[in-house]
Design a protein around this motif. Structure first.
Motif, PDB file in Angstrom:
ATOM      1  N   GLN A   1      -6.713  55.710  80.328  1.00 18.40           N
ATOM      2  CA  GLN A   1      -6.600  54.580  79.983  1.00 18.40           C
ATOM      3  C   GLN A   1      -5.811  53.873  80.801  1.00 18.40           C
ATOM      4  N   GLY A   2      -6.127  52.613  80.746  1.00 16.50           N
ATOM      5  CA  GLY A   2      -5.425  52.008  81.618  1.00 16.50           C
ATOM      6  C   GLY A   2      -6.316  50.147  81.846  1.00 16.50           C
ATOM      7  N   PRO A   3      -5.918  49.865  82.736  1.00 14.21           N
ATOM      8  CA  PRO A   3      -4.312  49.857  82.995  1.00 14.21           C
ATOM      9  C   PRO A   3      -3.589  49.911  81.800  1.00 14.21           C
ATOM     10  N   ILE A   4      -2.252  50.604  82.147  1.00 15.38           N
ATOM     11  CA  ILE A   4      -0.642  50.966  81.712  1.00 15.38           C
ATOM     12  C   ILE A   4       0.595  49.906  81.907  1.00 15.38           C
ATOM     13  N   SER A   5       0.825  50.203  81.875  1.00 17.33           N
ATOM     14  CA  SER A   5       2.230  49.236  82.556  1.00 17.33           C
ATOM     15  C   SER A   5       3.044  50.060  83.210  1.00 17.33           C
ATOM     16  N   ALA A   6       3.369  50.247  84.447  1.00 26.73           N
ATOM     17  CA  ALA A   6       3.769  51.906  84.657  1.00 26.73           C
ATOM     18  C   ALA A   6       5.248  51.403  84.492  1.00 26.73           C
ATOM     19  N   ASP A   7       5.374  50.504  83.733  1.00 22.46           N
ATOM     20  CA  ASP A   7       7.014  51.055  83.381  1.00 22.46           C
ATOM     21  C   ASP A   7       7.261  52.110  81.753  1.00 22.46           C
ATOM     22  N   THR A   8       6.062  52.504  80.963  1.00 24.19           N
ATOM     23  CA  THR A   8       5.665  52.799  80.358  1.00 24.19           C
ATOM     24  C   THR A   8       5.193  53.689  80.240  1.00 24.19           C
ATOM     25  N   VAL A   9       4.002  53.764  81.090  1.00 20.46           N
ATOM     26  CA  VAL A   9       3.095  54.949  81.531  1.00 20.46           C
ATOM     27  C   VAL A   9       3.464  56.326  82.072  1.00 20.46           C
ATOM     28  N   TYR A  10       4.808  56.366  82.817  1.00 18.92           N
ATOM     29  CA  TYR A  10       5.119  57.873  83.192  1.00 18.92           C
ATOM     30  C   TYR A  10       5.947  57.995  82.151  1.00 18.92           C
ATOM     31  N   HIS A  11       7.245  57.484  81.592  1.00 18.45           N
ATOM     32  CA  HIS A  11       7.601  58.134  80.228  1.00 18.45           C
ATOM     33  C   HIS A  11       6.649  59.113  79.638  1.00 18.45           C
ATOM     34  N   ARG A  12       5.484  57.876  79.524  1.00 23.72           N
ATOM     35  CA  ARG A  12       4.594  58.496  78.223  1.00 23.72           C
ATOM     36  C   ARG A  12       3.416  59.695  78.757  1.00 23.72           C
ATOM     37  N   ALA A  13       2.839  60.287  80.064  1.00 27.13           N
ATOM     38  CA  ALA A  13       3.336  61.055  80.265  1.00 27.13           C
ATOM     39  C   ALA A  13       3.976  62.317  80.238  1.00 27.13           C
ATOM     40  N   TYR A  14       4.873  62.248  80.813  1.00 22.75           N
ATOM     41  CA  TYR A  14       6.048  62.921  80.629  1.00 22.75           C
ATOM     42  C   TYR A  14       6.689  64.149  79.290  1.00 22.75           C
ATOM     43  N   GLN A  15       6.425  62.437  78.023  1.00 25.37           N
ATOM     44  CA  GLN A  15       6.550  63.350  76.840  1.00 25.37           C
ATOM     45  C   GLN A  15       5.412  63.612  76.072  1.00 25.37           C
ATOM     46  N   GLY A  16       3.812  64.057  77.742  1.00 25.38           N
ATOM     47  CA  GLY A  16       2.611  64.508  76.445  1.00 25.38           C
ATOM     48  C   GLY A  16       1.456  64.105  76.270  1.00 25.38           C
ATOM     49  N   SER A  17       1.538  62.773  76.445  1.00 26.63           N
ATOM     50  CA  SER A  17       0.628  61.966  75.710  1.00 26.63           C
ATOM     51  C   SER A  17      -0.717  61.907  76.972  1.00 26.63           C
TER      52      SER A  17
END
Length: 326
Positions: A236-252
């Motif tokens: 998926q993308g592009p996804i805004s960099a200010d949210t994508v890492y949080h989403r990945a860290y939470q398991g998405s």
């Protein structure tokens, strides 16, 4: 021996590489220590061992029954103390890496784990590379390579690393981004994730807001993501960099594609500073590394934390096992 051999390059002789290597080796059970060989300078390793007060025998030669095996690579002019910026140390760093690459190419070792080098010392010795990844790509005659930062809950692969930000934007071509996605996808499959979920970070704030803050995400990133999806990759993308890492860290997501160095390094070093592992992808050999520097200011004092080296060795064992079962 019941496991593949892993070569640890000692890194800059003036840095903390010898310390973190020896402390990590001393912490390992005997069977795992038997699968290691340190490529470096025997006298520097002995000096580090003595400074740490470790009861660990070092052997330059055949695999010992106990202790740690060393491949001594002689270099003239090494300082007799830690914490010294020296061209001789840069030359030594280069020779340790070159020796380990030759061992990997010859099938003597299954994976290389690198302790930190000093880029200023490396260049002062006449070896003009941006760091380990560029040097390894040159030594293995690879046309391209990628840096993956791996941790328990966040994994990031970079489109570019050690270049100026203005150059990084130009390097984020659809072709390079697509190949980065493919490389990360293949690696995670090799590591046991059958269908990796990948997110691609945008370049501009909010991915450009439909051109309000730049068109690079529409012109450079989106076509690469579309091409990867057409190949069957779950991306998926592009996804805004200010949210994508949080989403990945939470398991998405299992992996985030970062467009440039700091965009990927900052979140990893925030959540996994001591445990993140630097992995080189796109090379014909396997390499993992600690994700910290030479720390000249504390070298030889016993203050260096070896947890990151233990993480790198653990990842290297997984890489070696994945190669064995490929």
């Amino acid at each position: 021996m019941t496991q593949p051999l892993i070569a640890i390059t000692m890194g800059d002789p003036s840095g903390v590489g010898a310390e973190v290597t020896l402390r990590a080796a001393a912490d390992l059970p005997n069977d795992q220590r038997a699968g290691l060989i340190v490529v470096g300078d025997l006298a520097v390793l002995e000096r580090a061992r003595d400074a740490l007060g470790l009861d660990l025998s070092l052997h330059d030669g055949p695999a010992p029954a106990v202790g740690l095996r060393v491949r001594h690579v002689p270099v003239d002019g090494l300082p007799d103390r830690f914490g010294v910026l020296s061209p001789a140390c840069g030359e030594a760093s280069y020779r340790y890496i070159r020796t380990a690459v030759e061992m990997a190419q010859a099938g003597e070792v299954a994976c290389i784990v690198t302790a930190p080098i000093n880029k200023e010392a490396l260049n002062a010795a006449g070896h003009h590379y941006d760091g380990h990844t560029g040097l390894l790509a040159h030594l293995t005659e690879s046309r391209g390579s990628w840096m993956l930062l791996a941790s328990e809950r966040l994994n990031v692969i970079h489109v570019s690393t050690h270049v100026a930000l203005k150059d990084a934007i130009n390097r984020a071509t659809p072709e390079r981004i697509l190949e980065t996605i493919r490389t990360g996808h293949r690696h995670l499959q090799r590591m046991g994730i059958d269908a990796p979920r990948i997110a691609v970070a945008g370049i501009n704030p909010h991915c450009g807001e439909s051109g309000l803050f730049g068109t690079e995400d529409d012109i450079q990133v989106a076509p690469a993501v579309a091409a990867a999806r057409a190949e069957g990759i779950d991306v998926q993308g592009p996804i805004s960099a200010d949210t994508v890492y949080h989403r990945a860290y939470q398991g998405s997501f299992d992996l985030v594609v970062a467009q440039y160095h700091d965009q990927g390094h900052i979140p990893i070093k925030l959540v996994a500073f001591d445990t993140a592992v630097n992995v080189s992808l796109g090379l014909p050999i396997d390499r993992a590394s600690v994700d910290h520097g030479t720390a000249f200011d504390i070298a030889g004092t016993g203050k260096a934390n070896h947890v990151n080296m233990l993480s790198a060795l653990s990842y290297a064992r997984n890489l070696a096992q994945a190669k064995r079962h490929a």
